[in-house]
Design a protein around this motif. Structure first.
Motif, PDB file in Angstrom:
ATOM      1  N   GLN A 147       0.733  -1.165   0.126  1.00 47.19           N
ATOM      2  CA  GLN A 147      -0.118   0.279  -0.025  1.00 47.19           C
ATOM      3  C   GLN A 147       0.814   1.250  -0.161  1.00 47.19           C
ATOM      4  OE1 GLN A 147      -2.509  -0.557   3.684  1.00 47.19           O
ATOM      5  NE2 GLN A 147      -4.008  -1.910   2.358  1.00 47.19           N
ATOM      6  N   LYS A 148       1.995   1.312   0.523  1.00 47.11           N
ATOM      7  CA  LYS A 148       3.064   2.453   0.842  1.00 47.11           C
ATOM      8  C   LYS A 148       3.538   2.699  -0.431  1.00 47.11           C
ATOM      9  CE  LYS A 148       2.038   3.489   4.938  1.00 47.11           C
ATOM     10  NZ  LYS A 148       1.305   4.754   5.317  1.00 47.11           N
ATOM     11  N   VAL A 149       3.959   1.604  -1.212  1.00 50.24           N
ATOM     12  CA  VAL A 149       4.595   1.698  -2.416  1.00 50.24           C
ATOM     13  C   VAL A 149       3.534   2.198  -3.443  1.00 50.24           C
ATOM     14  CG1 VAL A 149       5.561   0.404  -4.491  1.00 50.24           C
ATOM     15  CG2 VAL A 149       6.206  -0.291  -1.942  1.00 50.24           C
ATOM     16  N   ALA A 150       2.375   1.659  -3.327  1.00 47.41           N
ATOM     17  CA  ALA A 150       1.314   2.467  -4.307  1.00 47.41           C
ATOM     18  C   ALA A 150       1.359   3.771  -4.094  1.00 47.41           C
ATOM     19  CB  ALA A 150       0.080   1.566  -4.072  1.00 47.41           C
ATOM     20  N   GLU A 151       0.975   4.289  -2.875  1.00 49.71           N
ATOM     21  CA  GLU A 151       0.955   5.449  -2.345  1.00 49.71           C
ATOM     22  C   GLU A 151       2.130   6.497  -2.989  1.00 49.71           C
ATOM     23  OE1 GLU A 151       0.505   5.792   1.767  1.00 49.71           O
ATOM     24  OE2 GLU A 151      -1.503   4.689   1.841  1.00 49.71           O
ATOM     25  N   GLU A 152       3.447   6.060  -2.800  1.00 51.18           N
ATOM     26  CA  GLU A 152       4.536   6.725  -3.377  1.00 51.18           C
ATOM     27  C   GLU A 152       4.524   6.683  -4.776  1.00 51.18           C
ATOM     28  OE1 GLU A 152       8.266   8.611  -2.945  1.00 51.18           O
ATOM     29  OE2 GLU A 152       6.334   8.602  -1.673  1.00 51.18           O
ATOM     30  N   LEU A 153       4.071   5.710  -5.534  1.00 52.82           N
ATOM     31  CA  LEU A 153       4.028   5.636  -7.005  1.00 52.82           C
ATOM     32  C   LEU A 153       2.934   6.799  -7.538  1.00 52.82           C
ATOM     33  CD1 LEU A 153       4.226   1.919  -7.757  1.00 52.82           C
ATOM     34  CD2 LEU A 153       6.058   3.808  -8.375  1.00 52.82           C
ATOM     35  N   ARG A 154       1.961   6.899  -6.764  1.00 55.14           N
ATOM     36  CA  ARG A 154       1.047   7.944  -7.299  1.00 55.14           C
ATOM     37  C   ARG A 154       1.720   9.321  -6.794  1.00 55.14           C
ATOM     38  NH1 ARG A 154      -2.604   4.120  -5.040  1.00 55.14           N
ATOM     39  NH2 ARG A 154      -2.736   5.291  -2.984  1.00 55.14           N
ATOM     40  N   ARG A 155       2.244   9.438  -5.788  1.00 52.33           N
ATOM     41  CA  ARG A 155       2.898  10.770  -5.546  1.00 52.33           C
ATOM     42  C   ARG A 155       4.131  10.916  -6.548  1.00 52.33           C
ATOM     43  NH1 ARG A 155       7.326  13.126  -3.611  1.00 52.33           N
ATOM     44  NH2 ARG A 155       8.586  11.153  -3.452  1.00 52.33           N
ATOM     45  N   MET A 156       4.759  10.038  -6.947  1.00 54.55           N
ATOM     46  CA  MET A 156       6.021  10.325  -7.941  1.00 54.55           C
ATOM     47  C   MET A 156       5.242  10.490  -9.196  1.00 54.55           C
ATOM     48  SD  MET A 156       8.614   7.433  -6.619  1.00 54.55           S
ATOM     49  CE  MET A 156       9.872   7.940  -7.751  1.00 54.55           C
ATOM     50  N   ASP A 157       4.230  10.068  -9.527  1.00 53.75           N
ATOM     51  CA  ASP A 157       3.421  10.339 -11.013  1.00 53.75           C
ATOM     52  C   ASP A 157       3.051  11.677 -10.984  1.00 53.75           C
ATOM     53  OD1 ASP A 157       2.486   9.401 -13.306  1.00 53.75           O
ATOM     54  OD2 ASP A 157       0.359   9.829 -12.481  1.00 53.75           O
ATOM     55  N   GLU A 158       2.676  12.227  -9.759  1.00 52.32           N
ATOM     56  CA  GLU A 158       2.050  13.514  -9.771  1.00 52.32           C
ATOM     57  C   GLU A 158       3.397  14.363  -9.956  1.00 52.32           C
ATOM     58  OE1 GLU A 158      -0.114  14.166  -6.071  1.00 52.32           O
ATOM     59  OE2 GLU A 158      -1.505  12.585  -6.505  1.00 52.32           O
ATOM     60  N   VAL A 159       4.318  14.279  -9.157  1.00 47.49           N
ATOM     61  CA  VAL A 159       5.510  14.985  -9.247  1.00 47.49           C
ATOM     62  C   VAL A 159       5.954  15.032 -10.795  1.00 47.49           C
ATOM     63  CG1 VAL A 159       7.887  15.295  -8.751  1.00 47.49           C
ATOM     64  CG2 VAL A 159       6.215  14.761  -6.931  1.00 47.49           C
ATOM     65  N   LEU A 160       6.068  13.981 -11.372  1.00 41.67           N
ATOM     66  CA  LEU A 160       6.429  13.760 -12.832  1.00 41.67           C
ATOM     67  C   LEU A 160       5.545  14.634 -13.767  1.00 41.67           C
ATOM     68  CD1 LEU A 160       8.263  12.690 -15.056  1.00 41.67           C
ATOM     69  CD2 LEU A 160       6.655  10.741 -15.006  1.00 41.67           C
ATOM     70  N   ARG A 161       4.226  14.569 -13.361  1.00 46.26           N
ATOM     71  CA  ARG A 161       3.225  15.475 -14.442  1.00 46.26           C
ATOM     72  C   ARG A 161       3.242  16.803 -14.179  1.00 46.26           C
ATOM     73  NH1 ARG A 161      -2.165  13.311 -12.477  1.00 46.26           N
ATOM     74  NH2 ARG A 161      -1.122  11.757 -11.366  1.00 46.26           N
ATOM     75  N   LEU A 162       3.716  17.328 -12.885  1.00 41.02           N
ATOM     76  CA  LEU A 162       3.775  18.536 -12.671  1.00 41.02           C
ATOM     77  C   LEU A 162       5.104  19.270 -13.232  1.00 41.02           C
ATOM     78  CD1 LEU A 162       3.190  21.372 -11.192  1.00 41.02           C
ATOM     79  CD2 LEU A 162       4.323  20.375  -9.115  1.00 41.02           C
ATOM     80  N   ALA A 163       6.121  18.562 -13.278  1.00 47.02           N
ATOM     81  CA  ALA A 163       7.483  18.579 -13.773  1.00 47.02           C
ATOM     82  C   ALA A 163       7.385  18.891 -15.416  1.00 47.02           C
ATOM     83  CB  ALA A 163       8.634  17.714 -13.308  1.00 47.02           C
ATOM     84  N   SER A 164       6.417  17.926 -15.985  1.00 45.87           N
ATOM     85  CA  SER A 164       6.521  17.894 -17.538  1.00 45.87           C
ATOM     86  C   SER A 164       5.862  19.071 -17.922  1.00 45.87           C
ATOM     87  CB  SER A 164       5.514  16.515 -17.687  1.00 45.87           C
ATOM     88  OG  SER A 164       6.587  15.328 -17.421  1.00 45.87           O
ATOM     89  N   THR A 165       4.744  19.518 -17.208  1.00 44.31           N
ATOM     90  CA  THR A 165       3.955  20.520 -17.312  1.00 44.31           C
ATOM     91  C   THR A 165       4.781  21.778 -17.325  1.00 44.31           C
ATOM     92  OG1 THR A 165       1.778  19.466 -16.600  1.00 44.31           O
ATOM     93  CG2 THR A 165       2.068  22.044 -16.631  1.00 44.31           C
ATOM     94  N   ILE A 166       5.551  21.925 -16.328  1.00 46.24           N
ATOM     95  CA  ILE A 166       6.593  23.105 -15.951  1.00 46.24           C
ATOM     96  C   ILE A 166       7.415  23.146 -17.257  1.00 46.24           C
ATOM     97  CG2 ILE A 166       8.361  23.978 -14.947  1.00 46.24           C
ATOM     98  CD1 ILE A 166       7.008  22.952 -12.318  1.00 46.24           C
ATOM     99  N   ILE A 167       8.031  22.028 -17.585  1.00 45.39           N
ATOM    100  CA  ILE A 167       8.929  22.053 -18.783  1.00 45.39           C
ATOM    101  C   ILE A 167       8.365  22.355 -20.139  1.00 45.39           C
ATOM    102  CG2 ILE A 167      10.326  20.576 -20.385  1.00 45.39           C
ATOM    103  CD1 ILE A 167      11.766  21.046 -17.554  1.00 45.39           C
ATOM    104  N   ARG A 168       7.228  21.970 -20.482  1.00 43.96           N
ATOM    105  CA  ARG A 168       6.285  22.290 -21.590  1.00 43.96           C
ATOM    106  C   ARG A 168       5.929  23.662 -21.603  1.00 43.96           C
ATOM    107  NH1 ARG A 168       3.751  17.289 -20.643  1.00 43.96           N
ATOM    108  NH2 ARG A 168       2.270  18.295 -19.704  1.00 43.96           N
ATOM    109  N   GLU A 169       5.447  24.368 -20.494  1.00 40.72           N
ATOM    110  CA  GLU A 169       5.279  25.613 -20.433  1.00 40.72           C
ATOM    111  C   GLU A 169       6.553  26.551 -20.681  1.00 40.72           C
ATOM    112  OE1 GLU A 169       3.347  26.494 -16.754  1.00 40.72           O
ATOM    113  OE2 GLU A 169       1.538  25.259 -17.530  1.00 40.72           O
ATOM    114  N   ASP A 170       7.385  26.034 -20.254  1.00 36.51           N
ATOM    115  CA  ASP A 170       8.875  26.838 -20.231  1.00 36.51           C
ATOM    116  C   ASP A 170       9.293  26.755 -21.540  1.00 36.51           C
ATOM    117  OD1 ASP A 170      11.149  28.303 -19.078  1.00 36.51           O
ATOM    118  OD2 ASP A 170      12.417  26.530 -19.478  1.00 36.51           O
ATOM    119  N   GLU A 171       9.101  25.764 -22.323  1.00 33.57           N
ATOM    120  CA  GLU A 171       9.300  25.653 -23.847  1.00 33.57           C
ATOM    121  C   GLU A 171       8.645  26.335 -24.847  1.00 33.57           C
ATOM    122  OE1 GLU A 171       9.161  21.514 -24.620  1.00 33.57           O
ATOM    123  OE2 GLU A 171      11.124  20.810 -23.810  1.00 33.57           O
TER     124      GLU A 171
END
Length: 80
Positions: free
Chosen positions: A54-78
């Protein structure tokens, strides 16, 4: 220790103290548990518990959110 170093292509290396400290913390939190026969005392194996999964699943969801946010920031910057 070798597995982590190999799996990360040398980016992460763990000392024995760090590794065993982490294992002890995970056992204490009941995220992993000893597995198999430890009678020989040489090599210990551990298995992930349901709580650990369960903790791994929670962490994977959190990391996915961070990845999506970072991707959004990079796209906006480009786009600028």
């Amino acid at each position: 220790m070798r597995f982590i170093e190999t799996a990360t292509k040398g980016r992460v290396t763990l000392g024995a103290g760090t590794l065993y400290g982490a294992i002890n913390a995970l056992v204490k939190k009941q995220w992993i548990a000893p597995y198999g026969d430890e009678a020989d005392g040489k090599k210990k194996a551990y298995i992930i518990t349901n709580t650990g999964k369960q903790k791994v699943a929670e962490e994977l969801r959190r990391m996915d959110e961070v990845l999506r946010l970072a991707s959004t920031i990079i796209r906006e910057d480009e786009d600028q």
